[in-house]
Design a protein around this motif. Sequence first.
Motif, short mmCIF file in Angstrom:
data_model
loop_
_atom_site.label_atom_id
_atom_site.label_comp_id
_atom_site.label_asym_id
_atom_site.label_seq_id
_atom_site.Cartn_x
_atom_site.Cartn_y
_atom_site.Cartn_z
N ALA A 103 16.11 83.49 25.75
CA ALA A 103 15.94 84.49 24.70
C ALA A 103 14.46 84.79 24.48
O ALA A 103 14.05 85.95 24.35
N ILE A 104 13.63 83.74 24.44
CA ILE A 104 12.18 83.92 24.23
C ILE A 104 11.57 84.70 25.40
O ILE A 104 10.79 85.63 25.20
N LEU A 121 10.00 76.07 19.16
CA LEU A 121 11.30 75.55 19.57
C LEU A 121 11.32 74.03 19.50
O LEU A 121 12.32 73.44 19.04
N PHE A 176 21.55 74.60 24.94
CA PHE A 176 20.88 75.21 23.79
C PHE A 176 19.39 75.43 24.07
O PHE A 176 18.84 76.50 23.78
N VAL A 177 18.72 74.43 24.64
CA VAL A 177 17.29 74.55 24.95
C VAL A 177 17.05 75.70 25.92
O VAL A 177 16.16 76.54 25.72
N THR A 224 10.72 67.04 25.65
CA THR A 224 12.11 67.48 25.59
C THR A 224 13.04 66.44 26.21
O THR A 224 14.12 66.15 25.67
N CYS A 243 17.62 79.18 24.37
CA CYS A 243 16.47 79.60 23.56
C CYS A 243 15.32 80.06 24.46
O CYS A 243 14.65 81.06 24.16
N MET A 244 15.08 79.35 25.56
CA MET A 244 14.01 79.73 26.47
C MET A 244 14.31 81.09 27.12
O MET A 244 13.40 81.91 27.31
N SER A 246 5.65 80.00 21.60
CA SER A 246 7.03 80.05 21.10
C SER A 246 7.77 78.76 21.43
O SER A 246 8.65 78.33 20.67
#
Length: 387
Positions: free
Chosen positions: A365-366, A317, A358-359, A254, A362-363, A313
């Motif tokens: 949310a997961i 991503l 953004f990263v 990342t 998403c983390m 997950s």
Amino acid sequence: MSIEKKVWLISGALTLALAVVLFKLLVALNHFEGDPTQLPDEASVDEYLQKLDNLPDYRVKTGIFIKSFSFTGASDVRVSGYVWQHFEDGVHDAIKPTEKEIGFILPEAVDAANGVIEEAYRMDQDGVTLIGWYFEQTLRQSFDYTSYPFDHKTVWVRFWPGEFDVNVALIPDFSSYPATGPDDIFGIDPRIVMGTWERENTYFDYRLSDLDSTLGIGENEFQTNLPELHYNFVIKRNFGNAFIVHMIPLIVVTMLLFGAVMTVTRRPELVERHDFSTSSVIGTCSVLFFVILLAHVQLREGFAGSPVIYMESFFFLMYFLLLAVSVNTYLFASEAVPSLRLIHYKDNLYPKAAFWPFVLLCMVAITGYNLSLKAGPEVEAVIETHN
């Protein structure tokens, strides 16, 4: 203050806030809630058995001590230790096992021929015959790996009485342990080698049998809704090992992707200094894709047959990020779709500033989704228990 500084300031604030939220969610995901069905003492056992439609004709005190265990597969665990039972003279004479008999059955044992259940001791104690057996068996159980590496495993030893044609209830031998409260750990060797696991809790509970069969014993009504004694020991995965093996490569990839995004520019001096080109960024993404793919395959091989797990997950991503960085670089460098101000404004400012928020979003949310999946069964168990 310039627009660039404002955008980066907002990006930094969002990144910090999301990082704090993610940390709190991870702590919650790693927390184990006690099972509301556990039986801490004899009073709770009596209360449970009194609620049954068919009261047992016999109650046999049963205890267990685990000496070792190891996972031999995704659904198999090898357990060894001792099981003992108390048989009162004049009360349990009809069901007391002889020297070649065993007073219990482990119904989930697989490959029993290669296992061991043998009598270890038999002694009289003031009108009570105490019989102990040493056992080594592989038990097949269904384990949930969806929260890996923040998963907890409840490994249980399920008991059936040795007699099928008599209504026998095996009850925990609480007096054989120093403490059996909700927070006490008992019945397992404190020096047991846990490997990548840590002891979290131990407890007894009952679960009603659901055989839906008489097993051919005439009109026997005791093969359904029979209280099955379970000894449970809860273990928690050591996060450090999984973090080093799986998370560090993802974090490094990342950061490399962020570095590739930061080299995207039209300024001649920066292009020359960073040696930026569309092919170099896309080439970097291609190499990182194969690195992530190999790591993903290695992770998936360890959980064959399991649904998508929590850590997996993040690999999905990463696939999306690799594709997004490649598409963003191509659209920016080729000046395609000039109306996409979001990409072309201020030397690709918005995609650069939005990368880490953004990263992390998403983390979050997961992690939040997996936390809701974990909480669901626990809430259902509490509701079912109170009903």
